[in-house]
Enzyme design. Structure first.
Site, PDB file in Angstrom:
ATOM      1  N   HIS A   1       1.746   4.678  -2.793  1.00  0.00           N
ATOM      2  CA  HIS A   1       1.677   5.995  -2.587  1.00  0.00           C
ATOM      3  C   HIS A   1       3.534   6.451  -2.916  1.00  0.00           C
ATOM      4  O   HIS A   1       3.544   7.555  -3.516  1.00  0.00           O
ATOM      5  CB  HIS A   1       1.567   6.342  -0.921  1.00  0.00           C
TER       6      HIS A   1
ATOM      7  N   HIS B   1       0.860  -1.170   0.147  1.00  0.00           N
ATOM      8  CA  HIS B   1       0.071  -0.025   0.210  1.00  0.00           C
ATOM      9  C   HIS B   1       0.774   1.178  -0.034  1.00  0.00           C
ATOM     10  O   HIS B   1       0.647   2.319  -0.804  1.00  0.00           O
ATOM     11  CB  HIS B   1      -0.813  -0.211   1.211  1.00  0.00           C
ATOM     12  N   GLU B   2       1.944   1.351   0.965  1.00  0.00           N
ATOM     13  CA  GLU B   2       2.538   2.518   1.028  1.00  0.00           C
ATOM     14  C   GLU B   2       3.700   2.557  -0.281  1.00  0.00           C
ATOM     15  O   GLU B   2       4.071   3.642  -0.341  1.00  0.00           O
ATOM     16  CB  GLU B   2       3.554   2.425   2.243  1.00  0.00           C
TER      17      GLU B   2
END
Length: 341
Positions: free
Chosen positions: A23, A19-20
């Site tokens: 980003h 997820h990170e």
């Protein structure tokens, strides 16, 4: 129990990392200054500066973050998150959830490709004295909808039938190339040890030989089906068809992970796919503090061509974060209560 906890931590850490990473990669591609990329929370046990970004592993494996310049407050840096064009900020915000969804899809593709057969929505055969056959369902019928909700994969059939309260459903099937409406298709009900009634599924579905085409098609539909469950669950909570007691948090997931691991690697991987898709979809909900809440502010900014004051947005996200923490505490309490009761 220790192995279950370890497996759960590994699954959640991989999901958080992916997820990170989403980003981070999109922020870098959009020219945003990333100050730190961290896995875990709390004090750093490992850190390394490379260029403008600090990479760190932190003591508590309960999260992670991609810290961008100007993410939560103003900055004079032209490469700060707050100073890039709004559509690029939207891409950065969406990237984490998209990576979770892609991870889930990839895991399902792997499991499906390794399977001997792919289950379909077409009825193959019935149990002896099957109630559904006696009330209109036929072998060869492809189930399209149950009680008005579209059926994409076999899991949808089981989900819709097992959540039905009285064992009588309306179906739409494809029969001989035409759509046929079947009303009041009945199934037998059985009473469980807890006194609750549950529907008995009295038919089997056709299995297909895996090919590249149907593996990809099935995996896409299954991913979408899992994602849809998040929205259905939220709707059930809002309408009162489900309660907070039905939710499971990380503690409850430890038990589920252990049970999946006992069944086999494929069940564990499927559970990991289910979790990561749920994380991706849940993050897109327009709730303050989540990516979906941040995206909503960006959409408003794009429409009015003026940014909402950062301090106002921060207050809203802080309130949303506090509510999410409260929800986590309640869910964790329910998990512990279920374990000891």
């Amino acid at each position: 129990m220790f192995v279950n906890i370890l497996l759960t931590l590994v699954i959640f850490l991989v999901i958080i990392f992916i997820h990170e990473l989403g980003h981070f990669l999109v922020a870098k591609a959009c020219g945003v200054r990333v100050n730190e990329f961290a896995l875990g929370m709390g004090p750093a046990v490992f850190k390394r500066q490379k260029g403008e970004t600090l990479y760190s592993i932190r003591a508590f494996p309960i999260g992670g973050y991609c810290s961008m310049e100007g993410e939560d407050e103003g900055s004079n840096d032209p490469r700060a998150f707050c100073n890039i064009v709004v559509w690029k900020r939207m891409l950065v915000v969406l990237a984490g959830a998209v990576m979770n969804l892609l991870l889930g899809f990839g895991l399902i593709v792997g499991i499906t490709a390794a399977s001997d057969v792919i289950t379909s929505n077409t009825v193959a055969a019935f149990s002896e004295n099957a109630s559904s056959q006696a009330t209109g369902l036929q072998a060869g019928d492809t189930i399209l909808r149950i009680n008005g909700r579209s059926v994409w994969v076999e899991n949808d059939i089981a989900y819709e039938l097992l959540r039905d309260p009285d064992g009588v459903v309306d179906m739409t099937v494809r029969r001989d190339g035409e759509e046929v409406e079947l009303s009041q298709v009945a199934f037998a009900m059985t009473e469980g040890e807890d006194g609750a009634n549950s529907l008995v599924i009295d038919f089997k579905v056709v299995g297909l030989e895996p090919t590249v085409g149907n593996v990809l098609s099935y995996s896409l539909k299954k991913s979408a089906s899992i994602g849809r469950l998040v929205w259905i669950s939220v709707l059930d909570l809002v309408t009162g068809n489900a309660s907070l007691n039905d939710l499971a948090g990380p503690i409850g997931m430890t038990q589920v992970v252990g049970e999946a691991a006992k069944v086999g690697a494929s069940s564990l991987i499927l559970l990991a796919a289910f979790i990561t898709i749920n994380v991706g979809i849940f993050n897109l909900l327009p709730i303050p503090a989540l990516d979906g809440g941040r995206l909503l502010f960006l959409i408003v900014e794009a429409i009015r061509r003026k940014r909402i004051k950062p301090e106002y947005e921060a207050y809203v996200h802080l309130a949303g974060f506090a509510l999410l923490i409260l929800l986590m505490v309640v869910v964790a309490f329910n998990d512990i209560w279920r374990l000891i009761s």
